[in-house]
Design an enzyme around this catalytic site. Structure first.
Site, PDB file in Angstrom:
ATOM      1  N   GLY A   1      -8.590  -7.040  -4.516  1.00 51.46           N
ATOM      2  CA  GLY A   1      -9.206  -8.410  -4.906  1.00 51.46           C
ATOM      3  C   GLY A   1      -8.629  -9.310  -5.916  1.00 51.46           C
TER       4      GLY A   1
ATOM      5  N   ASN B   1      -5.786 -11.087  -5.963  1.00 45.20           N
ATOM      6  CA  ASN B   1      -5.693 -12.528  -5.687  1.00 45.20           C
ATOM      7  C   ASN B   1      -6.777 -13.336  -5.379  1.00 45.20           C
ATOM      8  OD1 ASN B   1      -2.656 -13.044  -4.830  1.00 45.20           O
ATOM      9  ND2 ASN B   1      -3.163 -11.212  -3.756  1.00 45.20           N
TER      10      ASN B   1
ATOM     11  N   LYS C   1     -15.350  -6.968  16.309  1.00 44.85           N
ATOM     12  CA  LYS C   1     -14.777  -8.247  16.102  1.00 44.85           C
ATOM     13  C   LYS C   1     -15.538  -9.314  16.336  1.00 44.85           C
ATOM     14  CE  LYS C   1      -9.965  -9.229  16.108  1.00 44.85           C
ATOM     15  NZ  LYS C   1      -8.603  -8.888  16.812  1.00 44.85           N
TER      16      LYS C   1
ATOM     17  N   MET D   1      -7.739  -7.507   5.717  1.00 44.35           N
ATOM     18  CA  MET D   1      -6.998  -6.421   6.600  1.00 44.35           C
ATOM     19  C   MET D   1      -7.382  -6.561   8.193  1.00 44.35           C
ATOM     20  SD  MET D   1      -4.861  -5.181   4.289  1.00 44.35           S
ATOM     21  CE  MET D   1      -4.096  -3.771   5.700  1.00 44.35           C
TER      22      MET D   1
ATOM     23  N   HIS E   1       1.296 -13.173   2.187  1.00 41.56           N
ATOM     24  CA  HIS E   1       1.812 -11.736   2.959  1.00 41.56           C
ATOM     25  C   HIS E   1       2.911 -11.415   1.958  1.00 41.56           C
ATOM     26  CE1 HIS E   1       3.285  -8.959   5.982  1.00 41.56           C
ATOM     27  NE2 HIS E   1       4.371  -9.560   5.661  1.00 41.56           N
TER      28      HIS E   1
END
Ligand code: GRF
Length: 210
Positions: free
Chosen positions: A14, A16, A63, A88, A107
């Protein structure tokens, strides 16, 4: 300045997220972090719980359930922008469509080189001397969306994955918030343009294009 209500998605350290969060508190960054979504228990999640009330963890979710619940949370909180920061999971096409042009990702490579996972390992294997990060809009492909900003670092003979990761993250902490700001002001929302006037990029040790 009206701040854009933003959600950050995380899965790991975390770092970023922390840097985006710190910058979001500054007046000239046109976004506020209202919701944080984590798909696992991780350091980023622990940190987020202590500062953002609306921090949610969805561990072991299918999902489709994950995306449905997250979508509802985002709508309920009037979220306008999603920033993936080390998240991820690959988001489904339907979710991406619903949030078209409203999801950014960082990325760790200079796209279109090295999309996908384990970029530092592959960069070393290929003998690259330059590496970097890219902030891009998320589309239905993997790391294929429109490029918003990039940073570059030099790799020297003493570097290994660990040292490269450190350099990369350092550059990302500078890059991501600025890229989000630029995206909001110039590319997508086109709001509050004047507040950016006369702000110069003073950072010169790493090469940036934002
Ligand atoms: C960053 O290097 C980012 O580019 C990649 O995952 C890493 C996340 O690191 N997508 P952190 O969790 O923000 O520290």
């Amino acid at each position: 300045m009206n701040k854009i209500k933003t959600a950050v998605f995380i899965s790991g350290e975390g770092s970023n997220f922390k840097s985006i969060y710190r910058n979001s508190l500054k007046e000239d960054y046109p976004f506020e972090i209202v919701v944080v979504i984590s798909d696992r228990k991780c350091d980023g999640y622990e940190f987020s719980k202590s500062i953002i009330n609306k921090t949610y963890m969805f561990e072991n979710y299918k999902k489709c359930h994950f995306e449905k619940e997250v979508h509802n949370i985002l709508k309920k909180n009037a979220i306008e922008l999603i920033c993936l920061a080390g998240f991820m999971k690959i988001l489904g096409k339907e979710f991406v469509k619903k949030w078209e042009k409203k999801i950014l990702n960082i990325h760790p490579s200079i796209l279109p080189l090295f999309p996908g996972l384990n970029t530092h390992t592959r960069v070393i294997r290929q003998g690259m001397k330059i590496h970097g990060s890219t902030v891009h809009v998320v589309d239905k492909g993997i790391d294929t969306g429109t490029i918003i900003a990039q940073s570059a670092i030099a790799i020297d003979n003493l570097d290994d994955e660990k040292s490269i990761e450190e350099k990369i993250k350092k550059s990302e902490h500078y890059l991501y918030s600025k890229a989000i700001r630029n995206y909001i002001l110039n590319f997508y929302f086109k709001k509050n343009k004047n507040s950016l006037k006369n702000k110069k990029n003073k950072y010169s040790k790493i090469l940036y294009s934002i």
